[in-house]
Write an enzyme that holds these catalytic residues in place. Sequence first.
Site, PDB file in Angstrom:
ATOM      1  N   HIS A  28       6.978   1.022  -1.192  1.00  0.00           N
ATOM      2  CA  HIS A  28       7.023   2.256  -0.410  1.00  0.00           C
ATOM      3  C   HIS A  28       8.445   2.682  -0.097  1.00  0.00           C
ATOM      4  CE1 HIS A  28       2.723   1.601  -0.138  1.00  0.00           C
ATOM      5  NE2 HIS A  28       2.703   2.916  -0.103  1.00  0.00           N
TER       6      HIS A  28
ATOM      7  N   GLU B 122      -8.281   2.794  -5.572  1.00  0.00           N
ATOM      8  CA  GLU B 122      -7.058   1.998  -5.710  1.00  0.00           C
ATOM      9  C   GLU B 122      -7.335   0.514  -5.888  1.00  0.00           C
ATOM     10  OE1 GLU B 122      -4.131   3.368  -2.832  1.00  0.00           O
ATOM     11  OE2 GLU B 122      -5.666   3.417  -1.291  1.00  0.00           O
TER      12      GLU B 122
ATOM     13  N   ASP C 152      -1.516   1.214  -6.286  1.00  0.00           N
ATOM     14  CA  ASP C 152      -2.293   0.049  -5.873  1.00  0.00           C
ATOM     15  C   ASP C 152      -3.266  -0.394  -6.945  1.00  0.00           C
ATOM     16  OD1 ASP C 152      -1.382  -0.825  -3.346  1.00  0.00           O
ATOM     17  OD2 ASP C 152      -2.075   1.076  -2.525  1.00  0.00           O
TER      18      ASP C 152
ATOM     19  N   ARG D 185       3.539  -5.034  -5.829  1.00  0.00           N
ATOM     20  CA  ARG D 185       4.370  -3.873  -6.204  1.00  0.00           C
ATOM     21  C   ARG D 185       5.731  -3.871  -5.533  1.00  0.00           C
ATOM     22  NH1 ARG D 185       0.886   0.933  -3.229  1.00  0.00           N
ATOM     23  NH2 ARG D 185       2.791   2.141  -3.200  1.00  0.00           N
TER      24      ARG D 185
ATOM     25  N   CYS E  50      -2.702  10.469  -7.562  1.00  0.00           N
ATOM     26  CA  CYS E  50      -1.613  10.689  -6.601  1.00  0.00           C
ATOM     27  C   CYS E  50      -0.639   9.508  -6.560  1.00  0.00           C
ATOM     28  CB  CYS E  50      -2.167  10.968  -5.207  1.00  0.00           C
ATOM     29  SG  CYS E  50      -3.095   9.601  -4.527  1.00  0.00           S
TER      30      CYS E  50
HETATM   31  C1  PEP Z   1      -1.262   4.577  -4.547  1.00  0.00           C
HETATM   32  O1  PEP Z   1      -1.579   3.427  -4.227  1.00  0.00           O
HETATM   33  O2  PEP Z   1      -1.123   4.951  -5.720  1.00  0.00           O
HETATM   34  C2  PEP Z   1      -0.996   5.584  -3.502  1.00  0.00           C
HETATM   35  C3  PEP Z   1      -0.778   6.826  -3.798  1.00  0.00           C
HETATM   36  O3  PEP Z   1      -0.942   5.138  -2.205  1.00  0.00           O
HETATM   37  P1  PEP Z   1       0.343   4.374  -1.635  1.00  0.00           P
HETATM   38  O4  PEP Z   1       1.427   4.443  -2.677  1.00  0.00           O
HETATM   39  O5  PEP Z   1       0.740   5.036  -0.372  1.00  0.00           O
HETATM   40  O6  PEP Z   1      -0.181   2.992  -1.446  1.00  0.00           O
HETATM   41 MG    MG Z   2      -2.127   3.032  -2.197  1.00  0.00          MG
END
Ligand code: PEP
Ligand code: MG
Length: 581
Positions: free
Chosen positions: A203, A448, A472, A482, A519
Amino acid sequence: MTISVHGLAVSRGIAIGRAVIVASSRVDVAHYFVQADQIESEIERLRQARNAVVEEIVKVQQSLHELGPNDAHPELTALLDVHLMLLQDEQLTSGVKHWIVERHYNAEWALTTQLEVIARQFDEMEDPYLRERKADLEQVVERMLRFMRGVALPVAADARHAHDSAEAPLVLIAHDLSPADMLQFKQSVFAGFVTDVGGKTSHTAIVARSMDIPAVVGARSASHLIKQDDWVIIDGDAGVVLVDPSPILLAEYGFKQRQGEVERERLSRLKNTPAVTLDGQRIELLANIEQPEDAVAALKAGAVGVGLFRSEFLFMGRGGNLPDEEEQYQAYRRAIEGMQGLPVTIRTVDVGADKPLDRGASRAGEDHLNPALGLRAIRWSLAEPSMFLVQLRAILRAAVHGPVNLLIPMLAHASEIRQTLALVNRAREQLDSAEVPYGHVKLGAMIEVPAAALTIPLFLRHFDFLSVGTNDLIQYTLAIDRADEAVSHLYDPVHPAVLHLLASTIAQCLERGKGVSVCGEMAGDVTLTRLLLGLGLRSFSMHPSQILAVKQQILRCDTARLQTWAQSVLAAEDPAALMTD
Ligand code: PEP
Ligand code: MG
């Protein structure tokens, strides 16, 4: 001599500037430039802070003295002497002044910068007793910072504008930064970032990307190799950091930097061009945002809505003081109004894993647990139903101000779906009985977790749309953390298993006429645009900074032809080998 440090390229472009090394524990210190006529008052703030801390220590010493010789703690008395000595140390005082006078740093920033300089010298000392004095120095600086926080508020300054001297840009070097720390730097002076740790879709990296400034993470020893004020080039395309570059390198990268600017300028002309493929398929390009204010960047990039508002950023770095219903409602409302009638997809809070509520918030004795597999996202919300209801009511109320989609992260079980939907209904009932107006929302689930991707019909029965969180989905399919750079080479978006889950999710949604979007970071990766189109995806959500480059790809694509090619990629043992066809 130039040294190069290799890491992971997470945010594109070239930054050239002087290094500012920031200790992870002190990133919440304000960083801004002061005007020339504020220098004296900054030095005065420091002097006051130092005098106050000296006074504090002297008082403690006196009370120890009053206890009499039998109760006095000789070790404590000696320690306080050391603290007094450190406070008066010439290297600290003159060093801090240097950063204020020469560089126009604000007092707190100057103090922590000099702390880093001296702390390194302590680290290099042979004598373990002297080495340990670093902790004392950190303590006295911490006390001064605390005093300054309470006494003088920093002059509200958008650092970029306050910085009137023709100084070189600054780049931030840190061992680690939490996503909340990164958010703080969003309004800051830094032209680029480097961290020692972190994966490509951590993140922290995601927020760096949203800031649209060059960044390299996982650069291992960068924060040790680079010294305060060193000249540094950050190559965010190659994932390389060059320290103390030669004049030839500076010229070469300066040229690349200008080329990048020209390219951006060229792309910006696509803003109002509809995202339609050569064979007439209209593609929806949505924005991922972290804060309501990001709506401005989303509109500027030509997004047709927000596909993912990561609401957890409203919850992080607040010392456990969660935003109440009114504060959340106002924040969602700002995002909705900011999007001027375009749809906004608000994801309910997703804390946990690499997004702790607060820095160092892991609970005692839980270090052996894996937070990515723990009480994260919807699991956390369902474990805290009253908090979840606050958020649901705030989102429903905000939906009066424009079209809103409500998105639930990380669902995997039918029981979680049932509980979530029941709580959404309860939130509506609560608003009804309080006679508070609220709006209609479409309900969506994030896919996810492989368990969710393998049970799509269940999700389609209960939800209006799905959004694939590939970050995810990849992490959980391939068992790759990740945020861990040590396994980042195994984090593979085109692994056949990932592609199969993704392709079948998209296909089932299309068959049932339900909306589906991606996304995760895959959506904003131009090298994957053709593949996603070929798999049938028509809705992409990404950081505003990536939208125009993806649109450029879309304008060159023929989806009918891509469909056949995508099937061959799906069937391949090594899909990556076909990606350049
Ligand atoms: C994902 O997991 O792809 C997602 C968009 O959510 P985040 O990156 O906030 O975990
Ligand atoms: Mg996610």
